[in-house]
Motif scaffolding. Structure first.
Motif, PDB file in Angstrom:
ATOM      1  N   TYR A 148      -5.886   6.866   1.542  1.00  0.00           N
ATOM      2  CA  TYR A 148      -6.355   5.585   1.810  1.00  0.00           C
ATOM      3  C   TYR A 148      -5.102   4.753   1.912  1.00  0.00           C
ATOM      4  O   TYR A 148      -4.147   4.794   0.886  1.00  0.00           O
ATOM      5  N   VAL A 149      -4.858   3.676   2.562  1.00  0.00           N
ATOM      6  CA  VAL A 149      -3.763   3.062   3.032  1.00  0.00           C
ATOM      7  C   VAL A 149      -4.223   1.374   3.077  1.00  0.00           C
ATOM      8  O   VAL A 149      -5.246   1.114   3.881  1.00  0.00           O
ATOM      9  N   THR A 150      -3.414   0.711   2.220  1.00  0.00           N
ATOM     10  CA  THR A 150      -3.543  -0.691   2.438  1.00  0.00           C
ATOM     11  C   THR A 150      -2.879  -1.130   3.842  1.00  0.00           C
ATOM     12  O   THR A 150      -1.771  -1.301   3.991  1.00  0.00           O
ATOM     13  N   ASP A 151      -3.654  -1.856   4.596  1.00  0.00           N
ATOM     14  CA  ASP A 151      -3.104  -2.142   6.069  1.00  0.00           C
ATOM     15  C   ASP A 151      -2.944  -3.707   5.839  1.00  0.00           C
ATOM     16  O   ASP A 151      -3.685  -4.648   6.172  1.00  0.00           O
ATOM     17  N   SER A 152      -1.743  -3.834   5.246  1.00  0.00           N
ATOM     18  CA  SER A 152      -1.631  -5.331   4.483  1.00  0.00           C
ATOM     19  C   SER A 152      -1.687  -6.541   5.368  1.00  0.00           C
ATOM     20  O   SER A 152      -2.535  -7.378   4.992  1.00  0.00           O
ATOM     21  N   ASP A 153      -1.034  -6.653   6.451  1.00  0.00           N
ATOM     22  CA  ASP A 153      -1.100  -7.733   7.316  1.00  0.00           C
ATOM     23  C   ASP A 153      -2.557  -7.802   7.950  1.00  0.00           C
ATOM     24  O   ASP A 153      -2.821  -8.854   8.675  1.00  0.00           O
ATOM     25  N   ALA A 154      -3.431  -6.864   8.275  1.00  0.00           N
ATOM     26  CA  ALA A 154      -4.735  -6.781   8.781  1.00  0.00           C
ATOM     27  C   ALA A 154      -5.696  -7.113   7.841  1.00  0.00           C
ATOM     28  O   ALA A 154      -6.962  -7.085   8.242  1.00  0.00           O
ATOM     29  N   ASP A 155      -5.115  -7.213   6.419  1.00  0.00           N
ATOM     30  CA  ASP A 155      -6.259  -7.516   5.381  1.00  0.00           C
ATOM     31  C   ASP A 155      -7.366  -6.414   5.579  1.00  0.00           C
ATOM     32  O   ASP A 155      -8.580  -6.785   5.313  1.00  0.00           O
ATOM     33  N   ARG A 156      -7.028  -5.273   5.257  1.00  0.00           N
ATOM     34  CA  ARG A 156      -7.991  -4.180   5.305  1.00  0.00           C
ATOM     35  C   ARG A 156      -7.394  -3.057   4.619  1.00  0.00           C
ATOM     36  O   ARG A 156      -6.293  -2.897   4.363  1.00  0.00           O
TER      37      ARG A 156
END
Length: 300
Positions: A148-156
């Motif tokens: 699981y990866v927080t794709d932070s700038d894509a808000d997902r």
């Protein structure tokens, strides 16, 4: 946390790791500012394997360091760059049940996978907003055969197999249940519940995983998403992805950290910004301020 319930905390501004019991009793510490073995330049993400070894994303030094449970240095790997095994601001680490180590290679917009001794095993991702692409992958968790990866700038949050096959995504920009504003931390419990910390919304959300099945494509044998989680839903839009429902939202106290790494002529400059306040003295920063930026005075 290791198998004995001990808790390891990265203490970035103090350039050290601290160890506590599950009750919070102080057990030990190690580290100092520098580039030598066991030294750090802004240690950020941290994880422990089943054997009690501790892996630290030494972010400013573009490397991962490995220690035993008492802080004895065991190994290191990584160097600045974009090649296999090279890193550009490794932000977080996670370890799977087999001892493999996953690193969010944030400024290269990818995930790299290593053995427990640092042998390069694979990579996936590129910059973008498509499935399997990233816009600043910040934090990572590995459990139950999934990453699981927080794709932070894509808000997902994106979900992958342990070999990097895209399986699912959930989240969209906003403040509603199942929406995110710069998601950072992610963790998965033994029941498969997923906890996501949001920086700009100052909260933690808890998700239940819906029915997700891997199925093999008859055409090429690739892993495809099964029913229950949409792999095709656009990131834009107000609804969370199918198959995931926000079942709990907890507002946490705002965490505001301004950290400037010592010993690198004012860079990398690392600032964590909360929606309520900024202590770095720069109100004009974009919200993705976990990024590494090079000021104009830096010759690089």
């Amino acid at each position: 946390m290791d198998g004995n319930g001990n808790v390891f905390v990265s203490d970035p501004n103090n350039q050290r790791i601290q160890k506590f019991s599950s009750a919070g009793a102080f057990l030990g510490k190690w580290g100092s500012a520098g580039t030598g073995n066991g030294q750090f330049d802004f240690p950020w993400g941290i994880a422990a394997d089943n054997a009690g070894n501790v892996y630290v994303a030494d972010s400013g030094n573009d490397r991962v360091q490995k220690f035993d449970a008492n802080g004895t240095f065991l190994a290191k790997w990584g160097a600045t760059g974009s090649g296999d095994g090279q890193l550009a601001f490794p932000n977080d680490v996670a370890v799977d049940a087999n001892g493999n180590v996953y690193v969010t290679d944030a400024l290269n917009h990818r995930i790299q996978k290593f053995s427990s001794s640092g042998t390069f095993l694979g990579k996936w991702g590129s910059q973008g907003t498509g499935d399997g692409q990233f816009s600043f992958p910040a934090f990572i968790a590995a459990r139950g055969g999934k990453v699981y990866v927080t794709d932070s700038d894509a808000d997902r949050v994106q979900v992958f197999s342990e070999t990097g096959s895209f399986q699912a995504k959930f989240g969209s920009t906003g403040t509603g249940d199942g929406q995110f504003s710069f998601p950072t931390g992610v963790a998965v419990d033994a029941s498969g519940n997923v906890f996501v910390a949001e920086q700009d919304n100052s909260r933690v959300q808890k998700f239940q995983q819906g029915f997700v099945r891997e199925r093999r494509s008859a055409r090429n044998g690739a892993v495809e998403p099964g029913r229950g989680v949409s792999a095709r839903r656009s990131h834009a839009g107000p609804q969370p992805a199918e198959g995931w429902s926000a079942v709990e939202t907890t507002v946490r106290a705002a965490l505001v950290v301004a950290a400037q790494s010592a010993g690198r002529a004012a860079w990398p400059e690392l600032v964590k910004v909360n929606a309520a306040a900024v202590t770095a003295g720069d109100m004009g920063r974009p919200r993705s301020t976990l990024r590494r930026t090079a000021p104009a005075s830096d010759p690089g």
